[in-house]
Design a protein around this motif. Structure first.
Motif, short mmCIF file in Angstrom:
data_model
loop_
_atom_site.label_atom_id
_atom_site.label_comp_id
_atom_site.label_asym_id
_atom_site.label_seq_id
_atom_site.Cartn_x
_atom_site.Cartn_y
_atom_site.Cartn_z
N ARG A 15 20.72 -32.59 2.35
CA ARG A 15 19.69 -33.83 2.83
C ARG A 15 18.26 -33.01 2.90
NH1 ARG A 15 24.51 -36.07 5.26
NH2 ARG A 15 25.33 -37.39 3.68
N LEU A 16 18.33 -31.69 3.28
CA LEU A 16 16.87 -31.17 3.67
C LEU A 16 16.18 -30.99 2.18
CD1 LEU A 16 18.09 -28.77 6.48
CD2 LEU A 16 17.25 -31.05 6.53
N GLU A 17 14.77 -30.62 2.48
CA GLU A 17 13.80 -30.72 1.18
C GLU A 17 14.12 -29.30 0.53
OE1 GLU A 17 9.79 -31.15 2.43
OE2 GLU A 17 9.93 -33.46 2.63
N SER A 103 15.01 -43.56 0.21
CA SER A 103 14.36 -42.41 -0.43
C SER A 103 15.58 -41.41 -0.57
CB SER A 103 13.12 -41.74 0.31
OG SER A 103 13.74 -41.22 1.71
N GLY A 104 15.31 -40.55 -1.61
CA GLY A 104 16.48 -39.73 -1.89
C GLY A 104 15.87 -38.59 -2.66
N TYR A 105 16.80 -37.76 -3.29
CA TYR A 105 16.32 -36.51 -4.26
C TYR A 105 17.36 -36.44 -5.33
CZ TYR A 105 14.56 -34.62 0.24
OH TYR A 105 13.68 -34.34 1.45
N ARG A 117 13.90 -30.14 -7.43
CA ARG A 117 14.08 -31.31 -6.49
C ARG A 117 12.90 -32.36 -6.72
NH1 ARG A 117 17.27 -31.44 -1.23
NH2 ARG A 117 18.99 -31.58 -2.68
N GLU A 119 11.68 -35.79 -5.16
CA GLU A 119 11.80 -36.72 -4.30
C GLU A 119 11.25 -38.19 -4.70
OE1 GLU A 119 9.99 -36.99 0.37
OE2 GLU A 119 8.65 -36.64 -1.51
N THR A 137 21.16 -36.68 -4.01
CA THR A 137 21.48 -36.71 -2.85
C THR A 137 20.55 -37.66 -1.89
OG1 THR A 137 22.17 -35.49 -0.62
CG2 THR A 137 20.38 -34.70 -1.96
N ASP A 139 18.29 -38.17 1.52
CA ASP A 139 17.39 -37.13 2.37
C ASP A 139 17.92 -37.52 3.54
OD1 ASP A 139 16.17 -39.53 3.11
OD2 ASP A 139 14.28 -39.27 2.17
N SER A 140 17.30 -36.91 4.81
CA SER A 140 17.76 -37.05 6.12
C SER A 140 17.73 -38.65 6.72
CB SER A 140 16.98 -36.09 7.07
OG SER A 140 15.45 -36.57 6.89
N LYS A 141 17.17 -39.62 6.00
CA LYS A 141 17.07 -40.90 6.55
C LYS A 141 18.69 -41.68 6.06
CE LYS A 141 12.21 -40.98 5.80
NZ LYS A 141 11.50 -41.01 4.84
#
Length: 188
Positions: A15-17, A103-105, A117, A119, A137, A139-141
């Motif tokens: 979930r990280l960038e 949001s996500g990737y 990746r 976003e 996946t 993201d961190s949210k």
């Protein structure tokens, strides 16, 4: 606005960038050129009523849609589903998503088999071509609400890598080698 970059090779939380050091961003026109991934910005306060979205749906024959919410509270078998989404796979049809909230990737492979990746945030409509290896996946949210669009009845079968002998993969690789031309010029 969507951002895209080449990923590092870290096994840290998906979930990280995952930027390279230094970061290596990709312009949207270049993203299409090297992957075939298309992007549209739906700017309306009510995206479902947006004229650009209506035109895209009409011109591309997207005649079936549904909505998905990915969060711990809303998605049954959350951890298992996220693991499945993040397993590298391809589809025999385009994957079309419009982010309504959150949001996500999306991660896609380029011709050198490197991860890019992408976003996505509210208002981003992304079209992942059939035959491309990809994954998704949060993201961190840990939250996204999205519309999914299909031509005809939805076929939602992921074919995990390796699937190089599938016809859709062979056609995609041929386009990857020859080039994708120019992205759709759908205007309102």
């Amino acid at each position: 606005m969507v951002r895209a970059w080449y990923m590092d090779n870290s096994d840290a939380d998906q979930r990280l960038e995952h930027h390279r050091n230094p970061p290596y961003f990709i312009e949207l026109d270049k993203l299409f050129e090297i992957t075939g991934v298309e992007y549209f910005k739906i700017k309306s306060e009510n995206p479902i009523e947006d004229q650009l979205l209506k035109k895209i749906k009409l011109e591309r024959n997207y005649n079936y849609e549904d909505e998905i919410i990915c969060s711990k509270e809303c998605l049954p078998n959350y951890e298992e589903k996220l693991k499945n989404f993040f397993t590298e796979h391809l589809h025999t049809d385009e994957e079309i998503r419009l982010v309504l909230e959150g949001s996500g990737y999306f991660d896609v492979r380029d011709k050198n088999d490197e991860w890019i990746r992408i976003e996505v945030v509210r208002g981003d409509l992304i079209v992942i071509p059939k035959g491309i290896y990809h994954r998704f996946t949060l993201d961190s949210k840990n939250y996204v609400k999205a519309k999914r669009y299909f031509v005809g009845e939805p076929v939602w079968t992921p074919y995990n890598r390796p699937a190089d002998e599938m016809e859709c993969r062979k056609v995609y690789v041929e386009k990857l080698e020859k080039g994708f031309g120019t992205p759709s010029a759908i205007k309102v």
